[in-house]
Write an enzyme that holds these catalytic residues in place. Structure first.
Site, PDB file in Angstrom:
ATOM      1  N   ILE B 160      -5.790   1.944   6.744  1.00 30.87           N
ATOM      2  CA  ILE B 160      -6.289   2.295   6.162  1.00 30.87           C
ATOM      3  C   ILE B 160      -7.726   3.369   7.136  1.00 30.87           C
ATOM      4  CG2 ILE B 160      -8.428   1.490   4.663  1.00 30.87           C
ATOM      5  CD1 ILE B 160      -7.348  -0.877   3.658  1.00 30.87           C
ATOM      6  N   ASP B 161      -7.612   2.532   8.232  1.00 33.25           N
ATOM      7  CA  ASP B 161      -7.809   3.912   8.874  1.00 33.25           C
ATOM      8  C   ASP B 161      -7.358   5.340   8.913  1.00 33.25           C
ATOM      9  OD1 ASP B 161     -10.515   2.691  10.192  1.00 33.25           O
ATOM     10  OD2 ASP B 161      -8.849   1.751  11.976  1.00 33.25           O
ATOM     11  N   MET B 162      -5.536   5.065   8.858  1.00 36.75           N
ATOM     12  CA  MET B 162      -4.760   6.573   9.646  1.00 36.75           C
ATOM     13  C   MET B 162      -5.166   6.966   7.573  1.00 36.75           C
ATOM     14  SD  MET B 162      -3.530   6.507  12.214  1.00 36.75           S
ATOM     15  CE  MET B 162      -2.089   6.925  12.987  1.00 36.75           C
TER      16      MET B 162
END
Lengths: 392, 392
Positions: B160-162
């Site tokens: 999700i960060d990516m």
């Protein structure tokens, strides 16, 4: 007319990744025409139509049978006036139709021609069909997900497909900016496998440095404890006490101050080593508490955490409701339907959802007319099966 | 000078999402300056430095202590000449530093000001810190991942960060195109939670239509069988026989023709209902076969499938090696290190990796000099602790 409203996109893709790319561009304001086989995108039936509806809004739709040379002729005419083409056939299929990049470039040297595939247009596996779940298997994420003593686990949604769609949209905007300088289009080649590898890059970097492989740890991060999902009276929640301060605050909040003096749990490493015992003690304390109460306590204390929600509960979450990321519409065939906006809020607004996903060929007649086809020619294309449209 | 080489990005972010956004822009050719606390991005120590190295290449680095008003003055000077700013502090922190959007817009009305946070700049949870794993818990994916009778499972990497980083890069390119028309910058607001919701959109759409929740099914797709991970003699592989044709081809390949005449497995629904028995029979047939042999057979027969690889095996895969998506470099502190290129191949080339992730403050002196600071002023900023640099 905004900069995006002038951009014309020919979306010849199907399934999930390509349509999502086209939808991102449509949400930004581009004129996107989905080219669809008369039988419909093979993802239309999946999840009762939800898949298709989620990634095809804001598009028009022309239905063409590309096995028919006249339909290929229509696509070539559309290519002339398009800025962007997106396709996700197995590599080689567009060439066999006479619609490959070399042909397209002759027709329109400014065209940004995007191909999405499982493995890319080059390399030993390039001609194999692509599937999100196969990319999950082959990129390493399945062996990072699940329990150390259990089998590999699939991520329960096709996120690599979504990521490949995002890289495609990013490639298109990059190419549009570059075209302003160069005057030329580009051949863009995006794959599910490359997308997944880019998301594995931190773990790949570590392996290349040290030979270390990730440890599967269920809901936990192996390096921290307590840092995982716990069971409360009425449901699961995640608690992430990754620092000493969070650990002390958590013990205080749960009335477990005695644990802070327990040698089994003195340092994070001790707590990692004794994770099982610690989990039992924390779940004992949580057994009489409601999940949302505990989550509220975590938030007050500044401890990372949150409820583990199912998809229905997500839609009821007060933050999700107030954030404005959801859009409720009435789909002509599917009925009431919740859409997620493209999550780029610019000056406070996410892109608008103007029209639901189209029916197969709903704009065939209009698109053909816009291309200069006379009524008689349009009827002939429909009668021959080169094109299809709902009864007018 | 290409269009991107003229773009200046002030990357004030830390951890994963923001740095990945800045790196995507740096890979495209933009001039990206990472602004880093003298103690370093708190993700530097994670995975032995691999996290930081994976998402900060192609950047320069200035080290500033933003608690020092002189450092804030340096940032304001950098804002004047920047096109893009990326920050990922908890919402409100930049305002408290005097570097919030309103202040930035006064300094530079053309600035594209991007904030990345857990929940966004608005809504009830906006002031809570954000974590990939908490977004996983709250977006619904954890309850779609794992086994029906087991606990929720975390995706074993921070995808999700990516994704939030990718939405940020997409927002920046969108805003650059829009700025050409409007002459103005934008306030971009990206969140981990919104990113995750957009990836859950098909499942959210289905729930909104029918009230149906996803079924957790380990490595399988609940709707098909056999369509899951199986164990061969020397490792796991995925087999996805989602159609009748694939099923018949699989039985033939494994010498299990008798199953095609077995009433327990007559239709896909029968095979779903009797998944456990079918799995046993298939794994019996696989027990004496090597994984790669079976995979080669699947590929020859056109049946979806692939090996379940660990991160090390991924790097040995012949396709991955020949695709050109990996880049091996020598990092001055970390040694030999494999990087994954930004997976956008344009006219056959993925963006180049020119420099490894920088050391804290390695370009402090040069960046200050470029801003017009005299040598004496630079030494004073270093001595006061407003700025930091390695010994010259």
């Amino acid at each position: 007319m905004s900069v995006f409203e002038k951009i014309k996109v020919l979306d010849m893709s199907h399934a999930l990744a390509g349509p999502f790319a086209g939808m991102l561009l449509a949400d930004f304001g581009a004129q996107v025409i989905k080219v669809e086989h008369p039988h419909g995108d093979h993802f239309r039936p999946l999840l009762g139509g939800a898949y298709h509806a989620a990634v095809n809004r804001n598009k028009r739709d022309i239905s063409l049978d590309l096995k028919n040379p006249e339909a290929v002729g229509v696509v070539k005419k559309l290519m002339v006036e398009s800025d962007v083409l997106i396709e996700s056939f197995t590599p080689g299929a567009m060439d066999r139709l006479g619609l490959g990049y070399e042909a397209a470039r002759e027709i329109n040297p400014c065209l940004i021609y995007c191909s999405i595939s499982g493995y890319g247009q080059t390399g030993p596996y390039h001609s194999l069909p692509g599937y999100d779940v196969v990319a999950q298997a082959m990129c390493g994420i399945m062996l990072c997900t699940g329990h150390a003593d259990g089998p590999p686990v699939r991520i329960g949604a096709s996120w690599i497909d979504m990521g490949a769609g995002m890289y495609t949209a990013l490639a298109v905007l990059k190419a549009l900016l570059e075209r302003q300088d160069s005057g030329r289009g580009q051949r863009v080649d995006i794959s599910l496998m490359d997308t997944a590898l880019s998301w594995m890059s931190p773990l790949i970097a570590r392996f290349s440095m040290s030979g270390e492989l990730p440890v599967r740890a269920g809901s936990a991060l192996a390096a921290f404890s307590p840092y995982q999902v716990f069971k409360a009276k009425d449901g699961y929640l995640f608690i992430g006490a990754s620092t000493e301060r969070f650990w002390l605050a958590l013990c205080q909040m749960l009335g477990l101050e005695e644990l802070t003096r327990d040698s089994r749990f003195a340092t994070n490493q001790d707590r990692v080593d004794n994770r099982e015992e610690l989990t039992k003690l924390i779940e004992q304390a949580l057994a009489s508490r409601f999940r949302d109460e505990v989550v509220a306590g975590l938030r007050r204390a500044g401890i990372p955490g949150g409820p583990v929600l199912d998809v229905g509960q997500v839609l009821d979450d007060p933050h999700v409701q107030q954030r404005g990321v959801l859009h409720h519409l009435e789909h002509p065939d599917l009925g009431p339907l919740t859409q997620v906006k493209t999550p780029i809020a610019a000056d406070g607004e996410m892109p608008l959802i103007k029209t639901p996903a189209p029916a197969v060929g709903q704009d065939t007649r209009q698109v053909l007319a816009d291309l200069g086809y006379e009524d008689g020619e349009i009827e002939r294309l429909l009668t021959s099966g080169a094109a299809a449209a709902p009864p007018s």
